[in-house]
Design an enzyme around this catalytic site. Structure first.
Site, PDB file in Angstrom:
ATOM      1  CB  THR A 263      50.534  39.164  53.807  1.00 47.42           C
ATOM      2  OG1 THR A 263      51.607  38.525  53.761  1.00 47.42           O
ATOM      3  CG2 THR A 263      50.289  39.738  55.277  1.00 47.42           C
ATOM      4  CD1 TRP A 264      43.848  41.524  52.680  1.00 46.87           C
ATOM      5  CD2 TRP A 264      43.945  41.914  50.345  1.00 46.87           C
ATOM      6  NE1 TRP A 264      42.702  42.409  52.117  1.00 46.87           N
ATOM      7  CE2 TRP A 264      42.762  42.478  50.988  1.00 46.87           C
ATOM      8  CE3 TRP A 264      44.321  42.013  48.989  1.00 46.87           C
ATOM      9  CZ2 TRP A 264      42.136  43.535  49.936  1.00 46.87           C
ATOM     10  CZ3 TRP A 264      43.658  42.793  48.294  1.00 46.87           C
ATOM     11  CH2 TRP A 264      42.437  43.444  48.749  1.00 46.87           C
TER      12      TRP A 264
ATOM     13  CG  ASP B  59      46.678  41.338  35.055  1.00 44.69           C
ATOM     14  OD1 ASP B  59      47.634  41.009  34.608  1.00 44.69           O
ATOM     15  OD2 ASP B  59      45.450  42.060  34.444  1.00 44.69           O
TER      16      ASP B  59
ATOM     17  CG  HIS C  23      54.365  31.187  48.435  1.00 42.89           C
ATOM     18  ND1 HIS C  23      53.236  31.907  48.380  1.00 42.89           N
ATOM     19  CD2 HIS C  23      55.204  32.009  49.532  1.00 42.89           C
ATOM     20  CE1 HIS C  23      53.298  32.990  48.953  1.00 42.89           C
ATOM     21  NE2 HIS C  23      54.628  33.222  49.555  1.00 42.89           N
TER      22      HIS C  23
END
Length: 314
Positions: free
Chosen positions: A50-51, A123, A103
């Site tokens: 979303t970022w 990470d 995705h």
């Protein structure tokens, strides 16, 4: 604002794998009419999807005041909460430069020369923590109703999932072992391994979540340059400010995808911090984790995910 140009011809490469579960079906990409300049945002879950979509919207429209909710500007193309026909019609009607959420890993996508594919790494230990908060925020009944209304007839509903472990520690390890499509460490590392292998392609961009956190403006300028989007200097401060985590969280109702499926849309932007796993794992746990990731991805990719960056912002 960028305008669409003529549609693409056939892809340089057809998908070689089809990814399906009760939420998505990458087969929905078949026959999608790409346009020159399309942007495909393809990230593993909880790595900054979303970022990245928000940043693309800010660069395309060049104003913090987007013309509509983010969810009304870009659909998750292979999600089963809407019909394939509705999704194709939605993108066909768009007159601005399109940015498309997925995705699906690289090997499940049709690859076109004039389309830019953007992936984001993070990470895995942070992803596991973020996924835990994400899952607990799902309004399951509302989500099930959306899937029932828009699901593909070729996809059978999943069996009842086992109840999540009671402790955050056990849920962390359960995520590391989960082999479901788009859920768990194996899926995440497979997704990023595909983009890592193709990172030298001129139309493939691989960003790192921590680089977005530490140098948001630099990364936005880098992305704009690779997308061929010119932004006047006077616009940059407002655009960067609108892409910060605090700003996005403050506009959760406008930016949260499929807002009805969350108990609290603001919790979709939970904390946005890195390193929370340090409070959960001791040295023995970290050795166990390192053994696990070493079996799933090549050392250079693992090193990049833990440390970044892949390229300097420019």
């Amino acid at each position: 604002m960028d305008r669409p140009t003529e549609k693409q011809g056939g892809p340089l490469r057809q998908p070689t794998v089809r990814y399906q579960n009760e939420v998505m079906d990458s087969g929905r990409w078949e026959g999608f009419p790409f346009r020159e300049g399309d942007i495909v945002v393809s990230t593993p879950a909880k790595c900054g999807t979303t970022w990245t979509q928000t940043i693309c919207a800010l660069l395309i429209f060049q104003t913090p005041e987007l013309p509509a909710r983010l969810d009304d500007l870009t659909y998750w193309l292979d999600m089963l909460t809407r019909s394939r026909d509705d999704i194709f019609a939605f993108y066909e009607a768009q007159r601005h430069r399109r940015f498309i959420k997925t995705h699906t890993p690289f090997d499940g996508l049709p690859i076109h020369d004039g389309v830019t594919y953007v992936a984001v790494g993070r990470d895995p230990r942070d992803v596991a923590i973020s996924w835990d908060a994400h899952f607990q925020n799902v309004a399951q009944e509302a989500f099930d109703a959306m899937l029932a209304a828009g699901g593909s007839p070729t996809q059978e509903p999943a069996d009842t999932a086992p109840a999540p472990a009671e402790s955050a520690y056990n849920r962390f390890w359960a995520w590391l072992e989960d082999t479901n499509v788009q859920v768990g460490l194996p899926s995440m590392l497979h997704h990023l391994s595909g983009f890592w292998a193709e990172r030298e392609r001129p139309n493939v961009l691989l960003l790192h979540y921590d680089d977005l956190k530490s140098d948001l403006e630099g990364q936005m300028r880098f992305l704009a340059g690779r997308l061929g989007i010119e932004v006047s200097e006077s616009r940059w401060p407002d655009l960067v400010r609108a892409a910060t985590f605090d700003s996005m969280r403050g506009r959760a109702e406008a930016l949260t995808p499929v807002a009805a499926m969350w108990r609290d849309p603001k919790r979709f932007f939970n904390q946005g911090v890195s390193g929370q796993w340090r409070d959960l794992l001791d040295e023995d746990d970290l050795r166990r984790y390192e053994d696990r990731v070493a079996k799933l991805a090549e050392p250079d990719l693992i090193d990049w995910l833990h440390r970044g960056p892949i390229v300097p912002a420019r």
